[in-house]
Motif scaffolding. Structure first.
Motif, mmCIF file in Angstrom:
data_model
loop_
_atom_site.group_PDB
_atom_site.id
_atom_site.type_symbol
_atom_site.label_atom_id
_atom_site.label_comp_id
_atom_site.label_asym_id
_atom_site.label_seq_id
_atom_site.Cartn_x
_atom_site.Cartn_y
_atom_site.Cartn_z
ATOM 1 N N GLN A 277 -1.641 14.980 14.139
ATOM 2 C CA GLN A 277 -2.677 14.390 14.221
ATOM 3 C C GLN A 277 -2.037 13.315 15.664
ATOM 4 N N LEU A 278 -1.088 12.801 15.588
ATOM 5 C CA LEU A 278 -1.053 12.353 17.176
ATOM 6 C C LEU A 278 -0.318 13.598 18.297
ATOM 7 N N ASP A 279 0.375 14.433 17.829
ATOM 8 C CA ASP A 279 1.109 15.370 18.731
ATOM 9 C C ASP A 279 1.949 14.579 19.302
ATOM 10 N N ARG A 280 2.866 13.958 18.451
ATOM 11 C CA ARG A 280 4.071 13.131 19.093
ATOM 12 C C ARG A 280 5.592 13.248 18.413
ATOM 13 N N ASP A 281 6.196 12.421 18.552
ATOM 14 C CA ASP A 281 7.397 12.593 17.430
ATOM 15 C C ASP A 281 7.429 11.337 16.890
ATOM 16 N N LEU A 282 7.293 11.194 15.671
ATOM 17 C CA LEU A 282 7.238 9.926 14.812
ATOM 18 C C LEU A 282 8.565 9.837 14.009
ATOM 19 N N PRO A 283 9.793 9.332 14.580
ATOM 20 C CA PRO A 283 10.737 8.841 14.202
ATOM 21 C C PRO A 283 10.686 8.672 12.564
ATOM 22 N N PRO A 284 11.697 8.268 12.012
ATOM 23 C CA PRO A 284 11.795 7.468 10.419
ATOM 24 C C PRO A 284 12.297 5.633 10.695
ATOM 25 N N GLY A 285 11.602 5.508 10.348
ATOM 26 C CA GLY A 285 10.994 4.145 10.530
ATOM 27 C C GLY A 285 9.791 3.232 11.543
ATOM 28 N N MET A 286 8.934 4.556 12.423
ATOM 29 C CA MET A 286 8.233 4.448 13.230
ATOM 30 C C MET A 286 6.821 3.446 12.907
ATOM 31 N N PHE A 287 6.645 3.466 11.301
ATOM 32 C CA PHE A 287 5.567 2.959 11.067
ATOM 33 C C PHE A 287 5.863 0.842 10.124
ATOM 34 N N GLY A 288 7.724 1.519 10.527
ATOM 35 C CA GLY A 288 8.392 -0.050 9.820
ATOM 36 C C GLY A 288 8.272 0.219 8.517
ATOM 37 N N GLU A 289 8.767 0.939 8.281
ATOM 38 C CA GLU A 289 9.049 1.183 6.646
ATOM 39 C C GLU A 289 10.540 1.043 6.335
ATOM 40 N N ASN A 290 10.720 0.668 5.021
ATOM 41 C CA ASN A 290 11.732 0.431 4.849
ATOM 42 C C ASN A 290 12.897 1.718 4.564
ATOM 43 N N PHE A 291 11.440 2.498 3.943
ATOM 44 C CA PHE A 291 12.500 3.759 3.487
ATOM 45 C C PHE A 291 11.607 4.749 3.352
ATOM 46 N N THR A 292 11.931 5.607 3.916
ATOM 47 C CA THR A 292 11.277 7.178 4.152
ATOM 48 C C THR A 292 11.862 8.180 2.992
ATOM 49 N N ILE A 293 10.944 8.617 2.124
ATOM 50 C CA ILE A 293 11.335 9.070 1.243
ATOM 51 C C ILE A 293 10.601 10.864 1.316
ATOM 52 N N ALA A 294 11.335 11.897 0.922
ATOM 53 C CA ALA A 294 10.947 12.746 1.026
ATOM 54 C C ALA A 294 10.846 13.741 0.123
ATOM 55 N N GLY A 295 9.267 14.239 -0.364
ATOM 56 C CA GLY A 295 9.470 14.894 -1.079
ATOM 57 C C GLY A 295 8.357 14.578 -2.967
ATOM 58 N N VAL A 296 7.774 13.652 -2.094
ATOM 59 C CA VAL A 296 6.712 13.291 -2.431
ATOM 60 C C VAL A 296 4.758 13.011 -2.148
ATOM 61 N N GLU A 297 4.140 13.139 -2.509
ATOM 62 C CA GLU A 297 3.256 13.028 -1.865
ATOM 63 C C GLU A 297 2.577 11.593 -2.368
ATOM 64 N N GLY A 298 2.453 11.605 -1.001
ATOM 65 C CA GLY A 298 2.241 9.586 -0.675
ATOM 66 C C GLY A 298 0.978 9.303 -1.044
ATOM 67 N N ARG A 299 0.044 9.901 -1.283
ATOM 68 C CA ARG A 299 -1.502 9.469 -1.746
ATOM 69 C C ARG A 299 -1.548 9.444 -2.804
ATOM 70 N N SER A 300 -0.517 10.095 -3.797
ATOM 71 C CA SER A 300 -1.034 10.005 -5.530
ATOM 72 C C SER A 300 -0.173 8.798 -5.930
ATOM 73 N N VAL A 301 0.695 8.124 -5.048
ATOM 74 C CA VAL A 301 1.878 7.255 -5.515
ATOM 75 C C VAL A 301 0.734 5.982 -6.397
ATOM 76 N N ALA A 302 0.977 5.507 -7.215
ATOM 77 C CA ALA A 302 0.105 4.622 -8.104
ATOM 78 C C ALA A 302 0.999 3.656 -8.110
ATOM 79 N N VAL A 303 -0.425 1.901 -8.649
ATOM 80 C CA VAL A 303 0.526 1.526 -8.481
ATOM 81 C C VAL A 303 1.492 0.734 -10.423
ATOM 82 N N GLY A 304 2.262 0.829 -10.202
ATOM 83 C CA GLY A 304 3.344 1.401 -11.401
ATOM 84 C C GLY A 304 4.501 2.019 -11.540
ATOM 85 N N ASP A 305 4.375 2.847 -10.625
ATOM 86 C CA ASP A 305 5.085 4.148 -10.374
ATOM 87 C C ASP A 305 6.418 3.388 -10.233
ATOM 88 N N ARG A 306 7.199 4.230 -10.282
ATOM 89 C CA ARG A 306 9.231 3.405 -10.617
ATOM 90 C C ARG A 306 10.016 4.414 -9.199
#
Length: 211
Positions: A72-101
């Motif tokens: 969408q942005l056509d730019r490099d986005l290194p881990p941490g760019m969005f201010g997250e503590n943990f960048t996780i690969a292999g999980v669909e982010g939009r499907s994550v739900a409250v209570g998931d561990r």
């Protein structure tokens, strides 16, 4: 299998155009970190009224969402760019739900809520319309409480355990930001999950006004 792709920490930095400081500028760190119920030891959390606390001690963002944003942005986005503590690969982010561990070695996190974009996030991204754009994308990442703390390093395998009760995804919650009248049935479903305490209080008050 899911992987903890990056651990990201920040130090206090000025907010562009402001005198206040922020901890949103996070960069990948090497070596071992310690995770407590308050988050990663040594990570900067400046605005404690709106950030941090035991129910949003750790913020997760997902590699699949990063891939989408890069197109969408056509730019490099290194881990941490969005201010997250943990960048996780292999999980669909939009499907994550409250209570998931999320289990990484001895560290166990439980999802409590979505991330609501703020003006500081927009200033970091250099886009005054960023908060609206991020909201419309429906890819908020996930705030978590720390169920079990411990030592951790990047590259750890991640076990994602879906919540067995009502599934309220972080994307669903984000879509309701700013909505005045929320369906009471949804409020009841959400309150059956281990929701962030502030959101729980808000939803309980909304239901009480309907009685």
């Amino acid at each position: 299998m899911a992987i903890l792709e990056s651990i990201n920490m920040g130090t206090p930095r000025p907010i562009p155009g402001k005198h206040a400081e922020t901890g949103i500028y996070k960069e990948p760190v090497e070596g071992e970190v310690t995770v407590t119920k308050h988050g990663i030891e040594g990570d900067a959390v400046m605005d404690r009224k709106h950030h941090g606390g035991v129910d949003q001690a750790v913020y997760l963002y997902f590699a699949d969402d990063y891939r989408w944003w890069k197109t969408q942005l056509d730019r490099d986005l290194p881990p941490g760019m969005f201010g997250e503590n943990f960048t996780i690969a292999g999980v669909e982010g939009r499907s994550v739900a409250v209570g998931d561990r999320f289990t990484m070695d001895e560290v166990v996190l439980q999802v409590t809520s979505h991330r609501t974009p703020c003006m500081t996030f927009g200033r970091k991204m250099g886009d005054p319309g960023w908060a609206k754009r991020f909201h419309q994308a429906g890819r908020p990442g996930a705030y978590c409480r720390v169920v079990s703390g411990g030592a951790l390093h990047a590259g750890e395998p991640v076990r994602h355990t879906p919540f067995e009760g009502e599934r309220i995804t972080v994307s669903e919650l984000m879509a309701l930001d700013g909505v005045r009248d929320i369906d009471p049935a949804f409020l009841r479903r959400a309150l059956a999950t281990p929701l962030h305490y502030k959101m729980r209080e808000d939803y309980e008050e909304r239901l009480a006004r309907l009685l």
